[in-house]
Design a protein around this motif. Structure first.
Motif, PDB file in Angstrom:
ATOM      1  N   ARG A 223       0.956  -1.093  -0.154  1.00  0.00           N
ATOM      2  CA  ARG A 223       0.042   0.060   0.069  1.00  0.00           C
ATOM      3  C   ARG A 223       0.915   1.190  -0.056  1.00  0.00           C
ATOM      4  O   ARG A 223       0.661   2.121  -0.850  1.00  0.00           O
ATOM      5  CB  ARG A 223      -0.822   0.019   1.417  1.00  0.00           C
ATOM      6  N   ALA A 224       1.906   1.256   0.999  1.00  0.00           N
ATOM      7  CA  ALA A 224       2.731   2.387   0.950  1.00  0.00           C
ATOM      8  C   ALA A 224       3.693   2.724  -0.398  1.00  0.00           C
ATOM      9  O   ALA A 224       3.769   3.837  -0.817  1.00  0.00           O
ATOM     10  CB  ALA A 224       3.752   2.212   1.941  1.00  0.00           C
ATOM     11  N   LEU A 225       4.086   1.725  -1.041  1.00  0.00           N
ATOM     12  CA  LEU A 225       4.832   1.885  -2.163  1.00  0.00           C
ATOM     13  C   LEU A 225       3.841   2.340  -3.529  1.00  0.00           C
ATOM     14  O   LEU A 225       4.112   3.189  -4.003  1.00  0.00           O
ATOM     15  CB  LEU A 225       5.377   0.523  -2.823  1.00  0.00           C
ATOM     16  N   ALA A 226       2.560   1.847  -3.548  1.00  0.00           N
ATOM     17  CA  ALA A 226       1.529   2.220  -4.239  1.00  0.00           C
ATOM     18  C   ALA A 226       1.089   3.707  -4.363  1.00  0.00           C
ATOM     19  O   ALA A 226       0.938   4.154  -5.003  1.00  0.00           O
ATOM     20  CB  ALA A 226       0.367   1.146  -4.288  1.00  0.00           C
ATOM     21  N   ALA A 227       0.899   4.053  -3.042  1.00  0.00           N
ATOM     22  CA  ALA A 227       0.562   5.473  -2.735  1.00  0.00           C
ATOM     23  C   ALA A 227       1.732   6.369  -3.287  1.00  0.00           C
ATOM     24  O   ALA A 227       1.514   7.493  -3.448  1.00  0.00           O
ATOM     25  CB  ALA A 227       0.613   5.768  -1.139  1.00  0.00           C
ATOM     26  N   ARG A 228       3.124   5.812  -3.340  1.00  0.00           N
ATOM     27  CA  ARG A 228       4.058   6.706  -3.768  1.00  0.00           C
ATOM     28  C   ARG A 228       4.333   6.681  -5.163  1.00  0.00           C
ATOM     29  O   ARG A 228       5.474   6.868  -5.639  1.00  0.00           O
ATOM     30  CB  ARG A 228       5.183   6.085  -2.937  1.00  0.00           C
ATOM     31  N   GLY A 229       3.515   6.051  -6.107  1.00  0.00           N
ATOM     32  CA  GLY A 229       3.754   5.898  -7.506  1.00  0.00           C
ATOM     33  C   GLY A 229       4.301   4.786  -8.088  1.00  0.00           C
ATOM     34  O   GLY A 229       4.473   4.350  -9.298  1.00  0.00           O
ATOM     35  N   ALA A 230       4.715   3.830  -7.068  1.00  0.00           N
ATOM     36  CA  ALA A 230       5.412   2.399  -7.706  1.00  0.00           C
ATOM     37  C   ALA A 230       4.300   1.318  -8.291  1.00  0.00           C
ATOM     38  O   ALA A 230       3.056   1.600  -7.891  1.00  0.00           O
ATOM     39  CB  ALA A 230       6.068   1.771  -6.467  1.00  0.00           C
ATOM     40  N   ALA A 231       4.661   0.908  -9.443  1.00  0.00           N
ATOM     41  CA  ALA A 231       3.868  -0.316  -9.896  1.00  0.00           C
ATOM     42  C   ALA A 231       4.128  -1.510  -9.010  1.00  0.00           C
ATOM     43  O   ALA A 231       5.359  -2.180  -9.313  1.00  0.00           O
ATOM     44  CB  ALA A 231       4.112  -0.498 -11.352  1.00  0.00           C
ATOM     45  N   VAL A 232       3.208  -1.859  -8.278  1.00  0.00           N
ATOM     46  CA  VAL A 232       3.445  -2.854  -7.230  1.00  0.00           C
ATOM     47  C   VAL A 232       2.885  -4.384  -7.838  1.00  0.00           C
ATOM     48  O   VAL A 232       1.735  -4.448  -8.126  1.00  0.00           O
ATOM     49  CB  VAL A 232       2.992  -2.700  -5.860  1.00  0.00           C
ATOM     50  N   THR A 233       3.981  -5.537  -7.777  1.00  0.00           N
ATOM     51  CA  THR A 233       3.377  -6.762  -8.102  1.00  0.00           C
ATOM     52  C   THR A 233       3.438  -7.350  -6.469  1.00  0.00           C
ATOM     53  O   THR A 233       4.666  -7.520  -5.923  1.00  0.00           O
ATOM     54  CB  THR A 233       4.422  -7.346  -8.865  1.00  0.00           C
ATOM     55  N   ILE A 234       2.476  -7.981  -6.306  1.00  0.00           N
ATOM     56  CA  ILE A 234       2.197  -8.680  -4.795  1.00  0.00           C
ATOM     57  C   ILE A 234       2.338 -10.103  -5.314  1.00  0.00           C
ATOM     58  O   ILE A 234       1.612 -10.712  -5.918  1.00  0.00           O
ATOM     59  CB  ILE A 234       0.579  -8.520  -4.369  1.00  0.00           C
ATOM     60  N   LEU A 235       3.408 -10.649  -4.429  1.00  0.00           N
ATOM     61  CA  LEU A 235       3.646 -12.201  -4.634  1.00  0.00           C
ATOM     62  C   LEU A 235       3.268 -12.825  -3.391  1.00  0.00           C
ATOM     63  O   LEU A 235       3.677 -12.326  -2.174  1.00  0.00           O
ATOM     64  CB  LEU A 235       5.384 -12.257  -4.543  1.00  0.00           C
TER      65      LEU A 235
ATOM     66  N   ALA B 141      -7.560  -9.270  -3.993  1.00  0.00           N
ATOM     67  CA  ALA B 141      -8.420  -8.233  -3.211  1.00  0.00           C
ATOM     68  C   ALA B 141      -7.672  -7.013  -3.056  1.00  0.00           C
ATOM     69  O   ALA B 141      -7.951  -5.860  -3.337  1.00  0.00           O
ATOM     70  CB  ALA B 141      -9.072  -8.508  -1.944  1.00  0.00           C
ATOM     71  N   LEU B 142      -6.335  -7.110  -2.602  1.00  0.00           N
ATOM     72  CA  LEU B 142      -5.601  -6.026  -2.370  1.00  0.00           C
ATOM     73  C   LEU B 142      -5.290  -5.443  -3.880  1.00  0.00           C
ATOM     74  O   LEU B 142      -4.864  -3.975  -3.728  1.00  0.00           O
ATOM     75  CB  LEU B 142      -4.214  -6.453  -1.553  1.00  0.00           C
ATOM     76  N   ALA B 143      -4.830  -6.158  -4.860  1.00  0.00           N
ATOM     77  CA  ALA B 143      -4.610  -5.614  -5.952  1.00  0.00           C
ATOM     78  C   ALA B 143      -5.662  -4.755  -6.566  1.00  0.00           C
ATOM     79  O   ALA B 143      -5.453  -3.643  -7.135  1.00  0.00           O
ATOM     80  CB  ALA B 143      -4.214  -6.673  -7.093  1.00  0.00           C
ATOM     81  N   ALA B 144      -7.168  -5.185  -6.380  1.00  0.00           N
ATOM     82  CA  ALA B 144      -8.025  -4.320  -6.630  1.00  0.00           C
ATOM     83  C   ALA B 144      -8.262  -3.140  -6.055  1.00  0.00           C
ATOM     84  O   ALA B 144      -8.456  -2.082  -6.561  1.00  0.00           O
ATOM     85  CB  ALA B 144      -9.171  -5.301  -6.734  1.00  0.00           C
ATOM     86  N   GLU B 145      -7.879  -3.035  -4.721  1.00  0.00           N
ATOM     87  CA  GLU B 145      -7.934  -2.085  -3.988  1.00  0.00           C
ATOM     88  C   GLU B 145      -7.018  -1.039  -4.259  1.00  0.00           C
ATOM     89  O   GLU B 145      -7.090   0.190  -4.340  1.00  0.00           O
ATOM     90  CB  GLU B 145      -7.526  -2.360  -2.443  1.00  0.00           C
ATOM     91  N   LEU B 146      -5.627  -1.381  -4.800  1.00  0.00           N
ATOM     92  CA  LEU B 146      -4.733  -0.532  -5.206  1.00  0.00           C
ATOM     93  C   LEU B 146      -4.686   0.124  -6.522  1.00  0.00           C
ATOM     94  O   LEU B 146      -4.118   1.114  -6.992  1.00  0.00           O
ATOM     95  CB  LEU B 146      -3.419  -1.106  -5.041  1.00  0.00           C
ATOM     96  N   GLY B 147      -5.682  -0.614  -7.164  1.00  0.00           N
ATOM     97  CA  GLY B 147      -6.156  -0.092  -8.809  1.00  0.00           C
ATOM     98  C   GLY B 147      -5.058  -0.599  -9.725  1.00  0.00           C
ATOM     99  O   GLY B 147      -4.417  -1.406  -9.584  1.00  0.00           O
ATOM    100  N   GLY B 148      -5.172   0.429 -10.747  1.00  0.00           N
ATOM    101  CA  GLY B 148      -4.508  -0.173 -12.189  1.00  0.00           C
ATOM    102  C   GLY B 148      -3.003  -0.298 -11.924  1.00  0.00           C
ATOM    103  O   GLY B 148      -2.312  -1.230 -12.790  1.00  0.00           O
ATOM    104  N   LYS B 149      -2.293   0.181 -10.952  1.00  0.00           N
ATOM    105  CA  LYS B 149      -0.705  -0.073 -11.043  1.00  0.00           C
ATOM    106  C   LYS B 149      -0.330  -1.133 -10.201  1.00  0.00           C
ATOM    107  O   LYS B 149       0.929  -1.253  -9.969  1.00  0.00           O
ATOM    108  CB  LYS B 149      -0.196   1.348 -10.531  1.00  0.00           C
TER     109      LYS B 149
END
Length: 256
Positions: A23-35, A44-52
């Motif tokens: 969440r913190a990385l996505a809020a700072r603009g990173a394109a985050v891949t959750i493993l 669910a988390l990826a959907a919460e964080l949106g397109g990136k």
């Protein structure tokens, strides 16, 4: 604050420390891949964080699984610059139980495989991907943040497997940083104390209060957001390398 217009991977990213970091990385603009292995929580988390943000079901102990996740993270066109390793399990068992039976070898091996070998598997493959990117300021290509535990230093009774796995992460931090210095990849590790993750959430409130009371200051359990804040600080601080940072409110664990 720095904006992270880069790709990042977070192992164990579907819950606890990993989810807070994602969440913190996505809020700072990173394109985050959750493993993570937990597809429901990860999606669910990826959907919460949106397109990136994206989720890739990943077994950190499996080479092909992690390689596929790293490939997915680098496939969006942004350079992979950040990897945070949060995947791990806990295990409690004495070396010899009160009935005389020895610690299960399978349980010891599983704990070390997920916590230590899994961390190294993500670290090595993420670093190889970072090595293929163009260097940024000071020649840096990326940073890897691992998760150990203060149990690496003060493992309690019944924590032999967990402490060994986390001690291994502490031990690999400096040599990994030295190995990767030539390609401009930094390696640091966070050793949290008692953090209010799903593992502790299942305890009775009385037990949680007792744990918090033993922490010198601040007298509370750590929060996943505390971990995420420190992980991002390490990412931003380009001169931090080869270091293990305790995040524990000055707690030193007793034998039990």
């Amino acid at each position: 604050m720095t904006s992270f217009e880069v790709a990042a991977v977070v192992s164990g990213g579907a819950s606890g420390l990993g989810a807070a970091t994602a969440r913190a990385l996505a809020a700072r603009g990173a394109a985050v891949t959750i493993l993570d292995l937990n597809a429901d929580a990860g999606e669910a988390l990826a959907a919460e964080l949106g397109g990136k943000a994206a989720f890739v079901r990943t077994d950190v102990t499996d080479e092909a699984s992690v390689a596929a996740a790293i490939a997915a993270a680098t496939g969006a066109g942004l350079p992979l610059r950040i990897a945070v390793n949060c995947a791990g399990i806990g295990w409690a068992e004495r070396t010899v139980a009160r009935d005389g039976s020895p610690h299960g070898l399978e349980q010891f091996t599983k704990t070390v495989m997920i916590n230590l070998v899994g961390t190294f598997n993500v670290l090595r493959l993420a670093a190889a991907a970072m090595a293929r990117t163009e260097p940024a300021e000071d020649g840096e290509r990326g940073v890897i943040v691992n998760t150990a535990s203060i149990a690496a230093y003060e493992g309690q009774i019944g924590q032999v497997a967990y402490a060994a796995s986390k001690g291994g992460i502490v031990g690999l931090t400096l040599p990994a940083a030295r190995d990767l210095a030539g390609i401009g990849v930094r390696v640091c590790t966070i050793a949290p104390g008692l953090v209010d993750t799903p593992l502790l959430a299942g305890l009775p409130e009385e037990a949680r209060t007792a744990l918090a009371a033993g922490i010198p200051f601040p007298r509370r359990l750590g929060r996943p957001d505390d971990f995420a804040q420190l992980a991002l600080a390490i990412v931003e601080h380009g001169y931090l390398n080869g270091e293990v940072v305790r995040m524990d409110g000055a707690l030193r664990m007793a034998p039990r």
